[in-house]
Design a protein around this motif. Structure first.
Motif, short mmCIF file in Angstrom:
data_model
loop_
_atom_site.label_atom_id
_atom_site.label_comp_id
_atom_site.label_asym_id
_atom_site.label_seq_id
_atom_site.Cartn_x
_atom_site.Cartn_y
_atom_site.Cartn_z
N ILE A 1 -13.33 -10.45 5.51
CA ILE A 1 -12.35 -9.80 4.63
C ILE A 1 -11.07 -9.70 5.44
O ILE A 1 -11.09 -9.22 6.58
CB ILE A 1 -12.84 -8.41 4.16
N SER A 2 -9.95 -10.14 4.85
CA SER A 2 -8.69 -10.21 5.59
C SER A 2 -7.52 -9.68 4.77
O SER A 2 -7.45 -9.90 3.56
CB SER A 2 -8.39 -11.67 5.96
N HIS A 3 -6.61 -9.04 5.46
CA HIS A 3 -5.33 -8.62 4.88
C HIS A 3 -4.41 -9.83 4.93
O HIS A 3 -4.15 -10.37 6.00
CB HIS A 3 -4.78 -7.46 5.71
N ILE A 4 -3.94 -10.28 3.78
CA ILE A 4 -3.06 -11.44 3.70
C ILE A 4 -1.79 -11.06 2.94
O ILE A 4 -1.62 -9.91 2.54
CB ILE A 4 -3.76 -12.65 3.03
N TRP B 1 10.39 -7.82 4.27
CA TRP B 1 10.29 -7.12 3.00
C TRP B 1 9.16 -7.77 2.20
O TRP B 1 8.89 -8.95 2.35
CB TRP B 1 11.59 -7.24 2.23
N ALA B 2 8.54 -6.96 1.35
CA ALA B 2 7.41 -7.47 0.56
C ALA B 2 7.30 -6.72 -0.75
O ALA B 2 7.81 -5.60 -0.89
CB ALA B 2 6.12 -7.29 1.36
N LYS B 3 6.61 -7.35 -1.70
CA LYS B 3 6.18 -6.60 -2.88
C LYS B 3 5.12 -5.62 -2.36
O LYS B 3 4.26 -6.01 -1.59
CB LYS B 3 5.54 -7.52 -3.92
N PRO B 4 5.17 -4.37 -2.76
CA PRO B 4 4.19 -3.39 -2.24
C PRO B 4 2.82 -3.54 -2.90
O PRO B 4 2.30 -2.62 -3.52
CB PRO B 4 4.86 -2.06 -2.55
N ILE B 5 2.28 -4.72 -2.77
CA ILE B 5 0.95 -5.05 -3.31
C ILE B 5 0.12 -5.57 -2.14
O ILE B 5 0.52 -6.52 -1.46
CB ILE B 5 1.06 -6.11 -4.42
N ILE B 6 -1.01 -4.97 -1.91
CA ILE B 6 -1.87 -5.36 -0.79
C ILE B 6 -2.75 -6.53 -1.24
O ILE B 6 -3.58 -6.37 -2.13
CB ILE B 6 -2.75 -4.18 -0.32
N ASP B 7 -2.53 -7.67 -0.62
CA ASP B 7 -3.36 -8.85 -0.90
C ASP B 7 -4.52 -8.88 0.08
O ASP B 7 -4.32 -8.72 1.29
CB ASP B 7 -2.53 -10.14 -0.76
N ILE B 8 -5.70 -9.11 -0.46
CA ILE B 8 -6.92 -9.14 0.35
C ILE B 8 -7.69 -10.41 0.01
O ILE B 8 -7.89 -10.74 -1.16
CB ILE B 8 -7.80 -7.91 0.06
N LEU B 9 -8.11 -11.11 1.06
CA LEU B 9 -8.94 -12.30 0.90
C LEU B 9 -10.37 -11.95 1.28
O LEU B 9 -10.61 -11.45 2.38
CB LEU B 9 -8.43 -13.43 1.81
#
Length: 188
Positions: free
Chosen positions: A51-54, A63-71
């Motif tokens: 499981i990884s934070h991507i 800067w990023a969209k404040p959405i946590i992407d997880i693989l």
């Protein structure tokens, strides 16, 4: 009472959930860890390979969209549908599914984004180009800043068009991923 998310058109969804970017937030790493712990508690341990934070929230200087992407990488023997059922019970909504990939989200409400929003990507082990991209940008700050500038330049133009935003970044992402895979060889 308003429409349910499942009843909304794509345009209505894009209006309710516009693209917005913010400076990196320290809480994103903690939000990932908490969600990772939840996933590890519910998903079958023997079938989860990694499981990884991507995504951009895993790149600390942009800067990023404040959405946590997880693989979530699963074993080749694992039935993807079994994972789907567990994730639905954990409050995720299935956004798309194919033979070898599924995407889920959590934190989208009829009133807009919740405080914490997640995109979960379920793939078979080894289908993980995002890990190369993430590491390449974290290890090459000048490339990360180029990516940030691209994202900032596209933000307002595609604020209500997620597909256009994603497609406009695809060439950059593909080129950086290719360079990363050449440099890192078989890191993952």
């Amino acid at each position: 009472m308003g429409k349910k998310l499942s009843e909304m058109s794509l345009e209505e969804l894009w209006d309710l959930f516009p693209i917005y970017l913010s400076e990196h937030q320290e809480c994103w790493r903690q939000w990932y860890r908490e969600e990772e712990a939840l996933l590890l508690a519910y998903l079958p341990e023997k079938q989860i390979k990694r499981i990884s934070h991507i995504g951009s929230t895993a790149i600390e200087i942009i800067w990023a969209k404040p959405i946590i992407d997880i693989l979530v990488e699963i074993s080749l023997e694992c039935e993807m549908n079994d994972i789907k059922e567990i994730l639905l019970e954990c409050g995720y909504l299935c956004m798309s599914e194919g033979k070898d990939r599924m995407s889920f989200n959590k934190g989208y409400t009829e009133h807009g984004f919740a405080e914490r929003v997640y995109h979960l990507h379920v793939r078979y082990a080894g289908d993980n180009d995002e890990l190369y991209f993430r590491d390449y940008l974290n290890e090459n700050p000048e490339v990360a800043k180029e990516y940030e500038q691209l994202k900032l330049s596209l933000w307002k133009e595609y604020e209500h068009d997620r597909d256009g935003y994603t497609n406009s970044k695809a060439g950059f992402v593909s080129a950086a991923t290719r360079r990363a895979k050449e440099e890192y060889r078989d890191k993952y």
